[in-house]
Design a protein around this motif. Structure first.
Motif, PDB file in Angstrom:
ATOM      1  N   PHE A  48       0.861  -1.168  -0.049  1.00  0.00           N
ATOM      2  CA  PHE A  48       0.002   0.252  -0.085  1.00  0.00           C
ATOM      3  C   PHE A  48       0.718   1.128   0.095  1.00  0.00           C
ATOM      4  O   PHE A  48       0.645   2.454  -0.631  1.00  0.00           O
TER       5      PHE A  48
ATOM      6  N   ASP B 112       2.547   2.142  -3.183  1.00  0.00           N
ATOM      7  CA  ASP B 112       1.664   2.712  -4.168  1.00  0.00           C
ATOM      8  C   ASP B 112       1.148   4.204  -3.726  1.00  0.00           C
ATOM      9  O   ASP B 112       0.826   5.130  -4.665  1.00  0.00           O
ATOM     10  N   GLN B 113       1.090   4.516  -2.543  1.00  0.00           N
ATOM     11  CA  GLN B 113       0.462   5.927  -2.156  1.00  0.00           C
ATOM     12  C   GLN B 113       1.683   6.687  -1.969  1.00  0.00           C
ATOM     13  O   GLN B 113       1.317   8.268  -2.018  1.00  0.00           O
TER      14      GLN B 113
ATOM     15  N   TRP C  18       3.848   4.233 -13.787  1.00  0.00           N
ATOM     16  CA  TRP C  18       2.862   3.469 -13.217  1.00  0.00           C
ATOM     17  C   TRP C  18       3.268   2.101 -13.131  1.00  0.00           C
ATOM     18  O   TRP C  18       2.992   1.321 -12.117  1.00  0.00           O
TER      19      TRP C  18
ATOM     20  N   LEU D 209      -4.061   1.874   5.843  1.00  0.00           N
ATOM     21  CA  LEU D 209      -3.680   2.255   4.687  1.00  0.00           C
ATOM     22  C   LEU D 209      -4.462   1.894   3.317  1.00  0.00           C
ATOM     23  O   LEU D 209      -4.514   2.727   2.600  1.00  0.00           O
ATOM     24  N   ALA D 210      -5.124   0.937   3.713  1.00  0.00           N
ATOM     25  CA  ALA D 210      -6.239   0.598   2.727  1.00  0.00           C
ATOM     26  C   ALA D 210      -7.329   1.714   2.386  1.00  0.00           C
ATOM     27  O   ALA D 210      -7.573   2.010   1.269  1.00  0.00           O
TER      28      ALA D 210
ATOM     29  N   ARG E  76      -6.750   4.888   3.101  1.00  0.00           N
ATOM     30  CA  ARG E  76      -6.421   5.974   2.907  1.00  0.00           C
ATOM     31  C   ARG E  76      -6.023   5.992   1.173  1.00  0.00           C
ATOM     32  O   ARG E  76      -5.884   6.899   0.665  1.00  0.00           O
ATOM     33  N   GLN E  77      -6.232   4.828   0.653  1.00  0.00           N
ATOM     34  CA  GLN E  77      -6.449   4.578  -0.751  1.00  0.00           C
ATOM     35  C   GLN E  77      -7.233   5.375  -1.525  1.00  0.00           C
ATOM     36  O   GLN E  77      -7.226   6.034  -2.516  1.00  0.00           O
TER      37      GLN E  77
ATOM     38  N   ALA F 150      -4.658  -8.515   1.154  1.00  0.00           N
ATOM     39  CA  ALA F 150      -3.801  -8.377   0.065  1.00  0.00           C
ATOM     40  C   ALA F 150      -4.275  -8.601  -1.289  1.00  0.00           C
ATOM     41  O   ALA F 150      -4.144  -7.752  -2.292  1.00  0.00           O
TER      42      ALA F 150
ATOM     43  N   ALA G 203      -6.108  -5.344  -2.080  1.00  0.00           N
ATOM     44  CA  ALA G 203      -5.100  -4.230  -2.170  1.00  0.00           C
ATOM     45  C   ALA G 203      -4.600  -4.595  -3.641  1.00  0.00           C
ATOM     46  O   ALA G 203      -4.619  -3.394  -4.372  1.00  0.00           O
ATOM     47  N   VAL G 204      -4.607  -5.506  -4.513  1.00  0.00           N
ATOM     48  CA  VAL G 204      -4.307  -5.832  -5.601  1.00  0.00           C
ATOM     49  C   VAL G 204      -5.497  -5.153  -6.649  1.00  0.00           C
ATOM     50  O   VAL G 204      -5.174  -4.318  -7.481  1.00  0.00           O
TER      51      VAL G 204
ATOM     52  N   MET H 206      -6.988  -2.577  -5.786  1.00  0.00           N
ATOM     53  CA  MET H 206      -6.973  -1.271  -5.626  1.00  0.00           C
ATOM     54  C   MET H 206      -5.549  -0.541  -6.282  1.00  0.00           C
ATOM     55  O   MET H 206      -5.692   0.624  -6.729  1.00  0.00           O
ATOM     56  N   VAL H 207      -4.647  -1.525  -6.354  1.00  0.00           N
ATOM     57  CA  VAL H 207      -3.362  -0.738  -6.953  1.00  0.00           C
ATOM     58  C   VAL H 207      -3.400  -0.809  -8.465  1.00  0.00           C
ATOM     59  O   VAL H 207      -2.745   0.016  -9.087  1.00  0.00           O
ATOM     60  N   VAL H 208      -3.984  -1.961  -8.985  1.00  0.00           N
ATOM     61  CA  VAL H 208      -3.796  -2.032 -10.567  1.00  0.00           C
ATOM     62  C   VAL H 208      -4.828  -1.154 -10.993  1.00  0.00           C
ATOM     63  O   VAL H 208      -6.080  -1.048 -10.612  1.00  0.00           O
TER      64      VAL H 208
END
Lengths: 132, 105
Positions: free
Chosen positions: A51, A54-55, A62, B33-34, B36-37, B97, B100-101, B103-105
């Motif tokens: 996380f 990414d932040q 990217w 942290l999640a 905060r995304q 996790a 999280a994937v 959110m990140v991708v």
């Protein structure tokens, strides 16, 4: 790999762990539980790192950012699965009075983290020189 | 061997309880942290759903940890952790996790 298959079966048939052998001293089981939790925290730290990458690194392209985040998240998942696997195997070994299982995983994880850390140092140095 | 001590002088149940608390704290940090995304502002609809589900698995982990912490406090010689609880804790971690994937991708 058959070892892994066996413990995988145990994950989903938890009672079978209790049926085997003798119940060990509760202190050993609690110590095993704390080790399991320590590995789980390691996994959570890696996921948190995913996380964070990414932040807090918005300037990275990217692809690089997502790649690093996915790497950390993958390592976290691996660590969590390994935690429960090792816990089951230790519990079983204690009930049977066998030696505790040995594992290469800690070495593997340390080496990976060391390599990543060295890579980060190089990146930071180059970035710093490139910025001047 | 005389009388069996009432309380473990090594405070093993206490230490195990604290280990659960530390782990809950670590999970909470990851869950924050999640959440905060969302502040990044570029989450897709799937990402927003993933944030909501992360909050849900966080609650799930809290529940598992709470039950175990209570169980550890009841008797001077608590039973070993059940495989179900261990699996549930790991499942919550892996699920976080996974979200999280998304959110990140």
């Amino acid at each position: 790999m058959s070892d892994f298959g066996q413990s995988l079966r145990l994950w989903f048939a938890p009672r079978r762990v209790r049926e085997e052998g003798q119940t060990p001293d509760y202190r050993f089981s609690l110590a095993n539980e704390r080790t399991f939790l320590a590995w789980l925290r390691t996994a959570l730290a890696l996921i948190g790192g995913g996380f964070a990458v990414d932040q807090f690194l918005p300037d990275l392209p990217w692809g690089v950012r997502a790649g690093m985040a996915l790497g950390l998240l993958g390592a976290g998942v691996l660590c969590a699965l390994r935690a429960v696997n090792h816990w089951v195997r230790c519990e079983q070994a204690m009930r049977r009075g066998e030696d505790l299982p040995v594992s290469r995983f800690p070495v593997l994880l340390s080496v990976v983290i060391a390599v990543v850390a060295v890579a980060m140092v190089v990146v930071v140095l180059f970035g710093w020189e490139g910025g001047r | 061997m005389t009388a069996v001590p009432e309380r473990d002088p090594g405070l093993q149940p206490e230490r195990t309880r604290l280990a659960w608390r530390r782990t809950t704290l670590a999970y909470t940090v990851a869950a924050v942290l999640a959440a905060r995304q969302v502040a990044g502002g570029d989450l897709s609809a799937a990402g927003l759903v993933a944030v909501a589900l992360s909050a849900l698995v966080w609650l799930g982990f809290l529940w598992v940890a709470h039950r175990r912490v209570r169980e550890l406090g009841v008797r001077p010689r608590p039973r070993a952790l059940s495989a179900g609880a261990a699996l549930a804790a790991v499942a919550c971690t892996v699920a976080l996790a996974g979200f999280a994937v998304a959110m990140v991708v």
